[in-house]
Structures are given as structure tokens and as C-alpha cells.
Design a protein around this motif. Structure first.
Motif, PDB file in Angstrom:
ATOM      1  N   LEU A 100       6.991   0.838   6.680  1.00 48.89           N
ATOM      2  CA  LEU A 100       6.293   0.157   7.669  1.00 48.89           C
ATOM      3  C   LEU A 100       6.177  -1.324   7.106  1.00 48.89           C
ATOM      4  CD1 LEU A 100       4.690  -0.453  10.213  1.00 48.89           C
ATOM      5  CD2 LEU A 100       2.684   0.379   9.322  1.00 48.89           C
ATOM      6  N   LEU A 101       6.706  -2.163   8.002  1.00 50.24           N
ATOM      7  CA  LEU A 101       6.469  -3.563   7.572  1.00 50.24           C
ATOM      8  C   LEU A 101       5.795  -4.304   8.609  1.00 50.24           C
ATOM      9  CD1 LEU A 101       7.446  -6.367   6.040  1.00 50.24           C
ATOM     10  CD2 LEU A 101       9.430  -6.307   7.495  1.00 50.24           C
ATOM     11  N   LYS A 102       4.768  -5.163   8.187  1.00 53.62           N
ATOM     12  CA  LYS A 102       4.094  -6.093   9.007  1.00 53.62           C
ATOM     13  C   LYS A 102       4.903  -7.305   9.107  1.00 53.62           C
ATOM     14  CE  LYS A 102       1.500  -9.061   8.976  1.00 53.62           C
ATOM     15  NZ  LYS A 102       1.703 -10.571   9.480  1.00 53.62           N
ATOM     16  N   VAL A 103       5.388  -7.625  10.295  1.00 51.28           N
ATOM     17  CA  VAL A 103       6.422  -8.865  10.156  1.00 51.28           C
ATOM     18  C   VAL A 103       5.573 -10.134  10.130  1.00 51.28           C
ATOM     19  CG1 VAL A 103       7.884 -10.100  11.732  1.00 51.28           C
ATOM     20  CG2 VAL A 103       8.099  -7.607  11.736  1.00 51.28           C
ATOM     21  N   ALA A 104       5.894 -10.983   9.083  1.00 57.92           N
ATOM     22  CA  ALA A 104       5.153 -12.001   8.587  1.00 57.92           C
ATOM     23  C   ALA A 104       5.285 -13.163   9.604  1.00 57.92           C
ATOM     24  CB  ALA A 104       5.888 -12.484   7.173  1.00 57.92           C
TER      25      ALA A 104
ATOM     26  N   LEU B  21       0.855  -1.134   0.094  1.00 53.80           N
ATOM     27  CA  LEU B  21       0.035   0.168  -0.058  1.00 53.80           C
ATOM     28  C   LEU B  21       1.073   1.164   0.015  1.00 53.80           C
ATOM     29  CD1 LEU B  21      -1.680  -2.304   1.508  1.00 53.80           C
ATOM     30  CD2 LEU B  21      -3.119  -0.445   2.326  1.00 53.80           C
ATOM     31  N   ARG B  22       0.435   1.961  -0.993  1.00 53.35           N
ATOM     32  CA  ARG B  22       1.276   3.538  -1.090  1.00 53.35           C
ATOM     33  C   ARG B  22       0.396   4.646  -0.946  1.00 53.35           C
ATOM     34  NH1 ARG B  22       6.228   5.051  -3.155  1.00 53.35           N
ATOM     35  NH2 ARG B  22       6.656   2.831  -3.684  1.00 53.35           N
ATOM     36  N   PHE B  23       1.072   5.640  -0.315  1.00 55.40           N
ATOM     37  CA  PHE B  23       0.344   6.841  -0.062  1.00 55.40           C
ATOM     38  C   PHE B  23       1.286   7.853  -0.178  1.00 55.40           C
ATOM     39  CE2 PHE B  23      -1.739  10.342   2.608  1.00 55.40           C
ATOM     40  CZ  PHE B  23      -2.386  11.065   1.541  1.00 55.40           C
ATOM     41  N   GLY B  24       1.164   8.770  -1.200  1.00 58.36           N
ATOM     42  CA  GLY B  24       2.389   9.843  -1.299  1.00 58.36           C
ATOM     43  C   GLY B  24       3.842   8.931  -1.553  1.00 58.36           C
ATOM     44  N   GLU B  25       4.685   9.461  -0.687  1.00 57.96           N
ATOM     45  CA  GLU B  25       5.985   8.956  -0.545  1.00 57.96           C
ATOM     46  C   GLU B  25       6.357   7.765   0.350  1.00 57.96           C
ATOM     47  OE1 GLU B  25       8.749  12.148  -0.256  1.00 57.96           O
ATOM     48  OE2 GLU B  25       8.117  13.060  -1.902  1.00 57.96           O
ATOM     49  N   THR B  26       4.986   7.370   1.113  1.00 58.63           N
ATOM     50  CA  THR B  26       5.186   6.413   2.353  1.00 58.63           C
ATOM     51  C   THR B  26       4.435   5.345   1.594  1.00 58.63           C
ATOM     52  OG1 THR B  26       3.021   7.365   3.158  1.00 58.63           O
ATOM     53  CG2 THR B  26       5.366   8.332   4.152  1.00 58.63           C
ATOM     54  N   ALA B  27       4.841   3.963   2.326  1.00 55.88           N
ATOM     55  CA  ALA B  27       4.430   3.031   1.956  1.00 55.88           C
ATOM     56  C   ALA B  27       4.388   1.860   2.967  1.00 55.88           C
ATOM     57  CB  ALA B  27       4.986   2.225   0.711  1.00 55.88           C
ATOM     58  N   VAL B  28       3.467   0.821   3.084  1.00 58.38           N
ATOM     59  CA  VAL B  28       3.430  -0.244   3.836  1.00 58.38           C
ATOM     60  C   VAL B  28       3.271  -1.499   3.136  1.00 58.38           C
ATOM     61  CG1 VAL B  28       0.937   0.047   4.299  1.00 58.38           C
ATOM     62  CG2 VAL B  28       2.318  -1.421   5.993  1.00 58.38           C
ATOM     63  N   LEU B  29       4.113  -2.622   3.760  1.00 56.98           N
ATOM     64  CA  LEU B  29       3.999  -4.102   3.218  1.00 56.98           C
ATOM     65  C   LEU B  29       3.256  -4.961   4.318  1.00 56.98           C
ATOM     66  CD1 LEU B  29       4.798  -6.154   1.176  1.00 56.98           C
ATOM     67  CD2 LEU B  29       6.789  -6.471   2.315  1.00 56.98           C
ATOM     68  N   LEU B  30       2.297  -5.461   3.724  1.00 56.83           N
ATOM     69  CA  LEU B  30       1.489  -6.586   4.501  1.00 56.83           C
ATOM     70  C   LEU B  30       1.506  -7.980   3.675  1.00 56.83           C
ATOM     71  CD1 LEU B  30      -2.007  -4.476   4.890  1.00 56.83           C
ATOM     72  CD2 LEU B  30       0.299  -4.553   6.585  1.00 56.83           C
ATOM     73  N   PRO B  31       2.554  -8.596   4.299  1.00 51.77           N
ATOM     74  CA  PRO B  31       2.939  -9.922   3.616  1.00 51.77           C
ATOM     75  C   PRO B  31       2.028 -11.447   4.371  1.00 51.77           C
ATOM     76  CG  PRO B  31       4.382  -9.297   5.117  1.00 51.77           C
ATOM     77  CD  PRO B  31       3.787  -8.386   5.305  1.00 51.77           C
ATOM     78  N   GLY B  32       0.894 -10.975   5.366  1.00 56.32           N
ATOM     79  CA  GLY B  32       0.302 -12.233   5.856  1.00 56.32           C
ATOM     80  C   GLY B  32       1.567 -13.124   6.688  1.00 56.32           C
ATOM     81  N   ASP B  33       1.338 -14.397   6.197  1.00 57.10           N
ATOM     82  CA  ASP B  33       2.261 -15.248   6.794  1.00 57.10           C
ATOM     83  C   ASP B  33       3.359 -15.738   6.053  1.00 57.10           C
ATOM     84  OD1 ASP B  33       1.194 -15.113   9.285  1.00 57.10           O
ATOM     85  OD2 ASP B  33       0.164 -17.034   9.493  1.00 57.10           O
ATOM     86  N   ALA B  34       3.699 -14.999   4.793  1.00 60.22           N
ATOM     87  CA  ALA B  34       4.629 -15.647   3.875  1.00 60.22           C
ATOM     88  C   ALA B  34       5.909 -15.999   4.589  1.00 60.22           C
ATOM     89  CB  ALA B  34       4.891 -14.588   2.748  1.00 60.22           C
ATOM     90  N   GLU B  35       6.578 -17.077   4.008  1.00 63.81           N
ATOM     91  CA  GLU B  35       7.914 -17.478   4.384  1.00 63.81           C
ATOM     92  C   GLU B  35       9.098 -17.362   3.315  1.00 63.81           C
ATOM     93  OE1 GLU B  35       6.756 -21.590   5.125  1.00 63.81           O
ATOM     94  OE2 GLU B  35       6.023 -21.010   7.268  1.00 63.81           O
ATOM     95  N   ARG B  36      10.137 -17.972   3.643  1.00 62.32           N
ATOM     96  CA  ARG B  36      11.392 -17.691   2.692  1.00 62.32           C
ATOM     97  C   ARG B  36      11.258 -17.682   1.427  1.00 62.32           C
ATOM     98  NH1 ARG B  36      13.788 -20.940   6.937  1.00 62.32           N
ATOM     99  NH2 ARG B  36      14.914 -19.754   8.276  1.00 62.32           N
ATOM    100  N   ARG B  37      10.439 -18.776   0.854  1.00 59.03           N
ATOM    101  CA  ARG B  37      10.277 -19.003  -0.745  1.00 59.03           C
ATOM    102  C   ARG B  37       9.560 -17.893  -1.249  1.00 59.03           C
ATOM    103  NH1 ARG B  37       6.472 -23.940  -3.188  1.00 59.03           N
ATOM    104  NH2 ARG B  37       6.813 -23.260  -5.447  1.00 59.03           N
ATOM    105  N   ILE B  38       8.573 -17.124  -0.811  1.00 55.45           N
ATOM    106  CA  ILE B  38       7.764 -16.265  -1.201  1.00 55.45           C
ATOM    107  C   ILE B  38       8.545 -15.011  -0.990  1.00 55.45           C
ATOM    108  CG2 ILE B  38       5.532 -14.496  -0.873  1.00 55.45           C
ATOM    109  CD1 ILE B  38       5.249 -17.311  -2.400  1.00 55.45           C
ATOM    110  N   GLU B  39       9.196 -14.861   0.359  1.00 62.88           N
ATOM    111  CA  GLU B  39       9.956 -13.863   0.286  1.00 62.88           C
ATOM    112  C   GLU B  39      11.225 -13.395  -0.689  1.00 62.88           C
ATOM    113  OE1 GLU B  39       9.564 -12.709   5.119  1.00 62.88           O
ATOM    114  OE2 GLU B  39      11.329 -13.297   4.410  1.00 62.88           O
ATOM    115  N   ARG B  40      11.803 -14.642  -0.930  1.00 66.31           N
ATOM    116  CA  ARG B  40      12.760 -14.584  -2.037  1.00 66.31           C
ATOM    117  C   ARG B  40      12.169 -14.045  -3.515  1.00 66.31           C
ATOM    118  NH1 ARG B  40      14.540 -19.605   0.033  1.00 66.31           N
ATOM    119  NH2 ARG B  40      13.347 -20.652  -1.242  1.00 66.31           N
TER     120      ARG B  40
END
Length: 851
Positions: free
Chosen positions: A773-777, A743-762
Motif C-alpha cells: 500500500l502506498l500513500k501517494v505523496a 510500516l510492516r506487519f507480517g508479509e504486508t507493508a505500507v509506505l507513508l511518505p508525507g509530501d516528499a518530492e523527487r529529491r527524497i524519492e530518489r
């Protein structure tokens, strides 16, 4: 007496927010009482005001003088995760229930005698609520089926010793959530624990009150009789209605009673005591007992029943009011309902001023105040004169003592009786008309009482239950008379069962017929759409308006008809306004809000866009999955959203179908009717199919989201980052199924990755822009939040949604070290409760400094 109770309550309320030493309040009480006595003859009004002020000071003194709670530092020493050896006595046991994880579980309440931890022992008396469990294990039978050993049968007063990991009760850290810790404290419970049933050691001796032991045995005996007289389901309902044992009732059944405004039928309340008192009183009068004997025996039977049920404020209030009424009747004094309400309230508040803050206490006294202060005066002006006019219909001399309209009413009845007498005889005709008139007036009274209670309780129902029930009037019109049949029949069946069980079958059948009528009406009306409206928490101005309307109606109802009608209209209008005038949502326009709710070991994230559109990502859920009786959507997520003044959501997103993400969504859909439900690729499990069926029934549009999809939502740019294009769901939900949103608003953004693990993070790292802002998976699991992801995202802030003392050890120390090494300011729901961030397009601002 009502003024005295209100004065005492105001003092207790004042002391809650403004602390003063107890000696200060004691001095004020003595001085004010002395001043009131001095002014009693010369200035009676001043004396009355001083006396009421003295009662307010006494209320503050009583609240401040309550026994202090156990030292929290001592409690934390026993709740640090280590095992303690506890010696205790049983104070209450509940019926076993099947666990969501397999095997039976049983709730047990004990009072400690001794706690030993790390070689140190202390004699201490504390209330502890235990969960006894028997893990399922392989049996010795040849087929290898799983079985479980029986839970021990523990009774009141038995002494036991057991090892347990004790813990402090914990509230979900979201504004608007239920005060579970305070509720347990009012029940005398300060610690929780769980213990395997086979590790409990029974000790010799008895500890406790013989009266309490009698009550425990009597309740157990009655429960056994109920199960002997009725099938399992009906016996559980009878146990709830007759003795207040609700542990065997399912959540869906309780919700149906709540949706129809008939929950008071499901619990032991003043209605039960009223029916029982009438039954005993009527029987004693038929036996031609004296007034004193009738009053004393009625009060003794009702008091014994109240003690047996142990049902709290509603029953105690009704018993005290009955005592006041019977005493006034025996002394030939006028029976003033408001005095009885005030006297009962004052006695209970003096005994325990903390009950003033108990919703059950508030609801029961507000309901009775509405009946005594509003409904009964209306009855006296409407149906009661006609009820009296039905007496002695043959007497023309009685006509002269009545108002002209009532005399004309009696004349009309005689004319009708003369016509009916041609077909049924004069005596039967008059009896039929009188009985029909009384039944019609009785139905009018029931409808009037239900209507008054409905509008009078609109405010507390909106505050505590976020409900406006639309079918309470017709439901109570049917169910209250059926309860009047059920109670005497069930009591007769129970009593006869101790003499000869076959003799009890006939009244048991009558009670069963009435019960089937009650449950049938509740099931039919509870299942119908539109039976209730879910409401956000009203604004303070609306609360004051509703309270003022209630007071105005009480003051106006005994005045002239026009004034009384105006007061009742104002009360009804305030109740209607609570439903149709929504509060202003508490949102910050011009900024992107991201709030992680405290839902324990799960995820629930509220997103509010700069233009005010709302998105909820996941809704928590029990680790026990669909078998759990706790609904995170109804009990945790929805109260927070209502507290924010939200009545609708624009969209709801499910990241993946694990229970701690999907579990609460069905209730959220029903409560907030979102326009869209966003879904990714998920396996077709039963929970997901039920969610989709609920969405279709509510008219919620389901939208499939895929990688690479970009769209604007309320002034916020949203991009779907995962799962990868062409991702195939397996047979069971997986963490890597998670729908990852950027999600991005202006020059700021946030990542909501759910429960994604290493494979998806790569996969994300290959094309992921940075985010503030990072929601820790996966709740801080070591399987996620890799160094490569942190290097790509470069967050300034991180938030972890995790359960308190997570059973999985989340968040992992290595994850916290990775975040700390990069200077990421990290927030956790287990420590901070709900955490909120505002992205204004240039920078991220956490709400408060709760790092």
C-alpha cells in the motif's frame, strides 16, 4: 399535548427510514381518525390510542409531503466549475470580517431569480450563500502600502447580478462528521459561491417582504446603537446575546462558553425571552393594567422580539410556550408545563417536520422537557413551599393553613427577627430575613435547574458535542443572575439611546458591569484544566439506558419521595456512566489498519496496529493557516475518532510543518492526550512552537525521529525512511522535510511518505523495500510519485488524500496514468471519503469495493 407531539415525531421518524407514498399515509390518517371518532364514547382508551396513531400517520404524511429538493442533475449542471451569471435578491447580509488570506470578506445569502450558464438561462429560485471578497491590491498612495476597496453595503431586498462559480455544499466524507449540507438545506441554502465584490452589479427595484426589510433595518440600527454604547468587543457580545448576531465573535470566545456549559447565554434563547417577558409583565402590573391587557402586551412584545432576533427553535419554542401560559392564565386554567412543551413542539413540527432531526431543536426541547418534567416538580416539593411560607410573615393565622414544618419555619424566622430587631428595628429585621430567604431559595432553584439540565442533556452533549462539562453548575449559578441584570439594563440603554445618547450611559454602564462579570467567570473557568471531559460517541446500549433513565425520572418525580429519589438517582447514574464507562473502540484486532481521513487538501491518517495501539499521522489544516477560524483537528478529525469509540491515542506524528498537516494537531493533542508526539527536523516556525508548548502543558512526550530508526509499535515494525540523516531544516517548512514511515506487519507493508518530492524519492529508492500500500505523496502532485519510486515499491493499492476540486489541480493526470499503467488500484478521499485498508500479514483488503 406531549403525547401528541411524541406520536407525531414517531411518525416522521418512521417515514424517514421506511418510505411509503403520501396517499398511503393520508388514507391511514383518515381511517384512524374515523375509527377514533367511532370509539370515542364507548371505548375512550381505544379512541385515544387510535387518535395518537393517526397523529403518527399525519407526521409521516407531513414529512413525505415536504417540497422535494431541487433536482440534483440540474444543480450539477450549474456547478461544473464554469462561471454562471446569476440574478438574485439579497435575503441576508453579515458583518465583514478580515480574511485569512488578506483583505476583507463578507457572507451574503441570496435567492436566485435567474441563472445563465453557457448561453442557456433558467428562471429558478434557489438559496445561495455567497462569499464576497476584495483581493488586496496595491494602493495609489506614495508609500505603496497594500489596501483594499470597501465591500458594497447590500441590504435585504436589493437585486443584484454577478458572475460566480457555483458549487454544491459538500460534507467531509468521514463517519461522524457534521452534516454541513443538511444544515444548509434547513437554512434554505442549496448552493455556495464566491464573487469579487467589484463584480457585483446593483439592479433597480426591490424584491422581497416588507416585514423582512423592516427586520433587517431594525437589526442594523440596533447593531449601530450597540457599537455607539459599548466598545467593539463588548458590542459584539451584546449583539450576540440580545439579537443573535454571532458573526463577529471569535472561535476561542465561543469555545470558552461551551467549555463552561454557558453557551446558552451567548445566543438568544428561552432565557432571554423569559427575562423580557417578566420585565414587561412586571411593568404592566405596576401600571395596574388589566389581566387581558397585561397578557396581550407581554405576548406582543415578546413575539416582536422573537421575530427581530430570528433565532430559530429556542426562541420560537419559548414564544409558543409563553402564549400557552398566558392564555391559560387569562382563562383561569391550570398551567401545566408539559402541555405547554408538547403544544409548542407540535406546532413547530407540523410547520417543519424536518426540524425533528435538527440538533438545536432536540437540545432545546429536551432542556425544557427536563425543566418542566423533572426540575419543576422537584421545586414544588422542596423550595416552593418555603417560598410561600415567607409570605405574610406577620400573620399567625396563615400558620394554621400550612404544614407543621412550614409553620415551625415561620416561627423560627420570627424569633430570629426579634433578635435582629434590637439592632436594626423590627421592620428592617423582618424585611432582611424575608429577602435573604428568597435569595437563598432562588440560588437553590438556579443550582437545581442547572444540575437537572446538566444530567438530562448528558446524552445529546456526548453525541453532538462529545463533551461533559464539569463546571456548568457553579458557572450558571453566577452567570444566570448576572444575565438577569444585563438584559433589563441593556434594553433600557438601547431604548434611551434613541431618545438621548448621554441618558443611556448609566444603564449601559450597568450592563457593561454585568457583561464583564459574565466574561470574567467564563474566561477563568474556561481556561482552567479539568473543566470538561471529551467523550467518544456512546454505544447504542448506553444511549438506550440514558433515554430510559430520563423517562423513568419524569415518571417517578411526582410519586412518593422514595420513588422520586430513585428516579433522580437513576438519571444521575446514567449521566455519570456516560463519562466514566468508555465505549468499546471499533477496531479490528489482528490486522494493521490504515485509514486516510477526508480532510480536504491535507493529510490525516489513522493507523491501528494488530494489538490495538493507535497512531495518528498529521491532522489536516486550513490552507489559510493559523488565521483560519476553522479547526480541522476539532471539527473534522476528532469527530471521526470519537465515532470510532477512541478516547485516547497512543502516539501522534507530524510529517512536516505545512499548515495542511500541522493545523489540526493542537486540538487532537488536547482532545486525545497521546503519550508521544513524533517529530522530524522542522524549522522553528510559530505554529510548531505552539504545538510543542501545547504538548509540554499536556504532559505529552516529544520524540525526535531520524532516518534508519527501527522500532516495534503494537506488533507493527516501523522504520523511519526520511528525511536523510543529517537533514537540515530551512527557514520555512518544505515538502521534503516530510517524515517518511514504513510500516510492516507480517508479509504486508505500507509506505507513508508525507509530501516528499523527487529529491527524497530518489533517496528512498536506493534502500526502499516493496510495499503493498502506498500513500501517494503530496496529494498526487506531479512533483512526486515518480516512475522510479513505483518501480521500487510495486504497490497493489494506492490512496490519495486530496481536496474536492483541488485548487492546485491535484491529483495530476500524469500521476494517475502512472498508477494505472502499473495496475495499481487507486482510492481518493475526494471521491470516496475516508478510505480504510486492512493488512492482515498476508494480503491487503480495502474496506468495501470503492475503487
Amino acid at each position: 399535548m406531549l403525547a401528541a407531539a411524541l406520536a407525531f415525531s414517531s411518525g416522521a421518524l418512521f417515514a424517514t427510514y421506511t418510505w411509503r407514498p403520501p396517499l398511503w399515509w393520508l388514507t391511514a390518517t383518515v381511517v384512524l381518525l374515523a375509527s377514533a371518532a367511532w370509539c370515542a364514547r364507548s371505548r375512550p382508551r381505544a379512541a385515544r390510542a387510535l387518535a395518537l396513531t393517526a397523529l403518527a400517520a399525519l407526521g409521516a404524511l407531513r414529512l413525505e409531503g415536504k417540497n422535494p429538493r431541487p433536482d440534483r442533475a440540474r444543480l450539477e449542471g450549474w456547478t461544473d466549475g464554469r462561471e454562471s451569471l446569476v440574478t438574485a435578491r439579497v435575503t441576508r447580509s453579515f458583518a465583514p470580517r478580515e480574511s485569512a488570506w488578506g483583505g476583507a470578506r463578507q457572507r451574503l445569502e441570496v435567492e436566485t431569480e435567474r441563472i445563465e450558464s453557457e448561453g442557456a438561462a433558467e428562471e429558478v429560485r434557489l438559496g445561495v450563500r455567497l462569499t464576497l471578497y476584495e483581493p488586496r491590491r496595491r494602493g495609489d498612495d506614495e508609500d505603496g502600502e497594500e489596501d483594499s476597496a470597501a465591500l458594497p453595503s447590500l441590504e435585504y431586498g436589493e437585486r443584484i447580478r454577478f458572475p460566480a462559480r457555483l458549487r454544491l455544499p459538500r460534507n467531509f466524507g468521514n463517519p461522524g462528521n457534521f452534516d454541513y449540507r443538511g444544515y444548509l438545506a434547513r437554512e434554505g441554502i442549496v448552493l455556495l459561491g464566491s464573487v469579487r465584490a467589484d463584480r457585483i452589479e446593483l439592479l433597480p427595484g426591490f424584491a422581497g417582504s416588507r416585514w423582512e426589510a423592516w427586520r433587517s433595518r431594525a437589526r442594523r440600527s440596533l447593531n449601530q446603537r450597540m457599537h455607539a454604547l459599548w466598545p467593539e468587543r463588548e458590542a459584539s457580545l451584546m449583539a450576540a446575546m440580545l439579537v443573535g448576531e454571532r458573526t463577529e465573535l471569535g472561535r476561542d470566545l465561543r469555545l470558552d462558553f461551551q467549555r463552561t456549559g454557558t453557551y446558552h447565554i451567548l445566543v438568544v434563547s428561552g432565557l432571554n425571552l423569559g427575562i423580557l417577558a417578566w420585565l414587561v409583565f412586571w411593568t404592566m402590573r405596576r401600571l395596574r393594567a388589566s389581566e387581558l391587557a397585561t397578557s396581550v402586551i407581554t405576548l406582543l412584545v415578546v413575539s416582536a422580539y422573537a421575530y427581530l432576533t430570528d433565532a430559530g427553535p429556542p426562541v420560537l419554542r419559548a414564544t409558543l410556550m409563553l402564549a400557552v401560559y398566558l392564555g391559560a392564565r387569562w382563562l383561569y386554567r391550570e398551567r401545566a408545563p408539559l402541555n405547554a412543551v408538547g403544544a409548542a413542539a407540535l406546532v413547530l413540527l407540523v410547520a417543519d417536520p424536518q426540524s425533528l432531526f435538527d440538533p438545536s431543536f432536540q437540545l432545546t426541547f429536551l432542556a425544557v422537557l427536563a425543566i418542566a418534567g423533572i426540575a419543576l416538580p422537584v421545586v414544588e416539593r422542596t423550595s416552593l413551599p418555603y417560598r410561600r411560607a415567607l409570605a405574610q410573615l406577620d400573620s399567625t393565622e396563615y400558620d394554621a393553613r400550612l404544614a407543621p414544618r412550614l409553620a415551625q419555619f415561620r416561627l423560627d424566622l420570627r424569633l430570629l427577627a426579634s433578635r435582629l430587631a434590637r439592632f436594626a428595628g423590627e421592620r428592617l429585621a423582618r424585611w432582611t430575613l424575608v429577602l435573604g430567604g428568597r435569595m437563598a431559595l432562588g440560588l437553590f432553584d438556579v443550582l437545581l435547574l442547572a444540575a437537572v439540565m446538566q444530567v438530562a442533556l448528558a446524552l445529546p452533549m456526548a453525541i453532538y458535542f462529545h463533551r461533559a462539562v464539569l463546571v456548568a453548575l457553579p458557572a450558571n449559578a453566577v452567570i444566570v443572575p448576572l444575565t438577569g441584570v444585563l438584559m433589563p439594563a441593556a434594553i433600557a440603554a438601547m431604548a434611551l439611546s434613541y431618545v438621548w445618547l448621554p441618558l443611556a450611559r448609566l444603564p449601559a454602564m450597568t450592563a457593561d458591569w454585568a457583561l464583564k462579570g459574565i466574561t470574567g467567570v467564563v474566561a477563568w473557568m474556561g481556561a482552567a484544566r479539568g473543566t470538561e471531559v471529551r467523550l467518544p460517541t456512546p454505544e447504542p446500549e448506553m444511549m438506550l439506558l440514558a433515554a430510559a433513565s430520563f423517562a423513568l425520572a419524569m415518571l417517578a418525580v411526582r410519586r412518593r419521595a422514595v420513588v422520586a429519589a430513585a428516579g433522580l438517582t437513576a438519571l444521575a447514574a446514567s449521566a455519570l456512566a456516560l463519562v466514566v464507562v468508555p465505549p468499546e473502540p471499533q477496531i479490528r484486532h489482528g490486522a494493521l489498519e490504515v485509514t486516510l481521513l477526508d480532510v480536504g487538501q491535507g493529510d490525516a491518517i489513522l493507523v491501528v496496529t494488530p494489538e490495538g495501539r493507535t497512531l495518528l499521522v498529521d491532522a489536516g489544516g486550513s490552507l489559510g493557516g493559523e488565521n483560519s477560524d476553522f479547526d480541522f483537528g476539532e471539527d473534522v478529525v476528532s469527530p471521526y475518532l470519537w465515532r470510532r469509540g477512541l478516547a485516547r491515542l497512543d502516539a501522534v506524528a507530524l510529517t512536516h510543518a505545512h499548515a495542511d498537516h500541522i493545523g489540526g494537531l493542537a486540538s487532537v493533542l488536547a482532545n486525545f492526550r497521546p503519550r508521544e508526539l513524533w517529530l522530524g527536523p522542522n524549522p522553528p516556525i510559530a505554529a510548531l512552537e505552539r504545538l510543542q508548548a501545547r504538548a509540554r502543558s499536556l504532559g505529552v512526550r516529544m520524540v525526535e525521529r531520524r532516518e534508519g530508526e527501527r522500532f516495534t509499535f503494537g506488533g507493527t515494525e516501523i522504520e523511519v525512511m526520511a528525511p536523510p540523516f543529517g537533514w537540515k531544516a530551512g527557514e520555512r517548512p518544505r515538502n521534503n522535510d516530510s517524515l517518511a514511515l514504513y510500516l510492516r506487519f507480517g508479509e504486508t507493508a505500507v509506505l507513508l511518505p508525507g509530501d516528499a518530492e523527487r529529491r527524497i524519492e530518489r533517496h528512498l529508492v536506493e534502500h526502499l523495500p516493496r510495499a503493498d500500500l502506498l500513500k501517494v505523496a503530496h496529494h498526487g502532485s506531479a512533483t512526486s510519485t515518480t516512475p522510479e519510486l513505483l518501480a521500487a515499491v510495486q504497490p497493489h493499492y494506492a490512496a490519495i488524500s486530496v481536496g474536492f476540486r483541488s485548487p492546485f489541480g491535484h491529483p495530476k493526470p500524469e500521476v494517475l496514468e502512472r498508477l494505472a499503467s502499473r495496475g495499481v488500484r487507486t482510492y481518493r478521499t475526494d471521491m470516496h471519503g475516508a478510505v480504510t485498508f486492512y493488512l492482515d500479514g498476508r494480503m491487503v483488503t480495502p474496506e468495501g469495493d470503492r475503487r
